[in-house]
Design a protein around this motif. Structure first.
Motif, PDB file in Angstrom:
ATOM      1  N   HIS A   1       0.778  -1.016   0.010  1.00 21.51           N
ATOM      2  CA  HIS A   1      -0.063   0.076  -0.019  1.00 21.51           C
ATOM      3  C   HIS A   1       0.720   1.159   0.096  1.00 21.51           C
ATOM      4  O   HIS A   1       1.806   1.332   0.804  1.00 21.51           O
TER       5      HIS A   1
ATOM      6  N   GLY B   1     -11.006 -10.355   4.010  1.00 23.01           N
ATOM      7  CA  GLY B   1     -10.212 -10.283   3.058  1.00 23.01           C
ATOM      8  C   GLY B   1     -10.704 -11.274   1.846  1.00 23.01           C
ATOM      9  O   GLY B   1      -9.903 -11.395   0.798  1.00 23.01           O
TER      10      GLY B   1
ATOM     11  N   ASP C   1     -14.948  -8.055   0.313  1.00 19.91           N
ATOM     12  CA  ASP C   1     -14.368  -7.231   1.712  1.00 19.91           C
ATOM     13  C   ASP C   1     -13.413  -6.183   1.043  1.00 19.91           C
ATOM     14  O   ASP C   1     -12.813  -6.227   0.017  1.00 19.91           O
ATOM     15  N   ASP C   2     -13.099  -5.307   2.091  1.00 23.62           N
ATOM     16  CA  ASP C   2     -12.310  -4.153   1.792  1.00 23.62           C
ATOM     17  C   ASP C   2     -11.052  -4.226   2.577  1.00 23.62           C
ATOM     18  O   ASP C   2     -10.059  -3.498   2.352  1.00 23.62           O
ATOM     19  N   ARG C   3     -11.253  -5.256   3.682  1.00 25.57           N
ATOM     20  CA  ARG C   3     -10.142  -5.284   4.446  1.00 25.57           C
ATOM     21  C   ARG C   3      -9.943  -6.548   5.107  1.00 25.57           C
ATOM     22  O   ARG C   3     -10.908  -7.652   4.806  1.00 25.57           O
TER      23      ARG C   3
ATOM     24  N   THR D   1      -6.998  -9.761   7.248  1.00 28.15           N
ATOM     25  CA  THR D   1      -5.850 -10.203   7.727  1.00 28.15           C
ATOM     26  C   THR D   1      -5.580 -11.651   7.389  1.00 28.15           C
ATOM     27  O   THR D   1      -6.418 -12.464   7.230  1.00 28.15           O
TER      28      THR D   1
ATOM     29  N   ARG E   1      -1.810  -7.191   7.804  1.00 33.67           N
ATOM     30  CA  ARG E   1      -3.107  -6.520   7.387  1.00 33.67           C
ATOM     31  C   ARG E   1      -3.082  -6.037   5.720  1.00 33.67           C
ATOM     32  O   ARG E   1      -2.034  -5.485   5.440  1.00 33.67           O
TER      33      ARG E   1
ATOM     34  N   VAL F   1      -5.651  -4.281   2.474  1.00 32.82           N
ATOM     35  CA  VAL F   1      -6.833  -3.480   1.982  1.00 32.82           C
ATOM     36  C   VAL F   1      -7.125  -3.530   0.646  1.00 32.82           C
ATOM     37  O   VAL F   1      -6.182  -3.801  -0.107  1.00 32.82           O
TER      38      VAL F   1
ATOM     39  N   GLU G   1      -8.364  -1.563  -2.506  1.00 31.14           N
ATOM     40  CA  GLU G   1      -8.811  -0.478  -3.314  1.00 31.14           C
ATOM     41  C   GLU G   1      -8.801  -0.347  -4.603  1.00 31.14           C
ATOM     42  O   GLU G   1      -7.886  -1.025  -5.244  1.00 31.14           O
TER      43      GLU G   1
ATOM     44  N   TRP H   1      -6.083  -5.675  -4.021  1.00 30.66           N
ATOM     45  CA  TRP H   1      -5.438  -5.976  -2.734  1.00 30.66           C
ATOM     46  C   TRP H   1      -4.180  -5.428  -2.341  1.00 30.66           C
ATOM     47  O   TRP H   1      -3.340  -5.566  -3.545  1.00 30.66           O
TER      48      TRP H   1
END
Length: 131
Positions: free
Chosen positions: A59, A86, A90-92, A94, A115, A117, A119, A123
């Protein structure tokens, strides 16, 4: 990593050949659909020395200037121990994993809760807590 090509087994340990597994993500032919798939492809990138892929999937808010891969370090085995969220909707998420490696000091392990994310449909690795 010497001896690795599209027809060798993927370093992530899936049992698939590299081209049918993480290789398609590293080659830019597809994007990892889940946080777990991205985690596995990043392990594979470490194993084959693909710093460009590692940086591209990190990221932007936490991405380092460089990864500084150690040419004497060999990543040997990956065990994914747990995932939370994940998934493709999902947007997040682990991923908890243990990676085994060998370097000049012998065999070692990295245990991390990473972690991720998502976007723009992709991923990204954000950061992780390791012991």
């Amino acid at each position: 990593m010497a001896g690795v090509n599209d027809s060798t087994r993927c370093p992530c340990g899936s049992g698939e050949v590299l081209a049918a597994c993480c290789g398609r993500y590293l080659a830019g032919e597809a994007v990892a659909p889940t946080a777990r798939a991205l985690m596995c492809s990043r392990f594979t990138a470490f194993a084959v020395g693909d710093e460009d892929y590692l940086l591209a999937t990190w990221h932007p808010s936490t991405r380092p200037v460089g990864v500084g891969l150690d040419p004497d370090q060999r990543w040997l085995h990956l065990a994914v121990e747990a995932t939370a969220a994940g998934g493709p909707f999902d947007d997040r998420g682990t991923v908890e994993f243990t990676a085994v490696y060998r370097d000049a000091n012998g065999r070692g392990r990295l245990h991390e809760l990473s972690r991720f994310v998502r976007e723009g449909g992709r991923w990204f690795y954000v950061d992780g807590d390791h012991d």
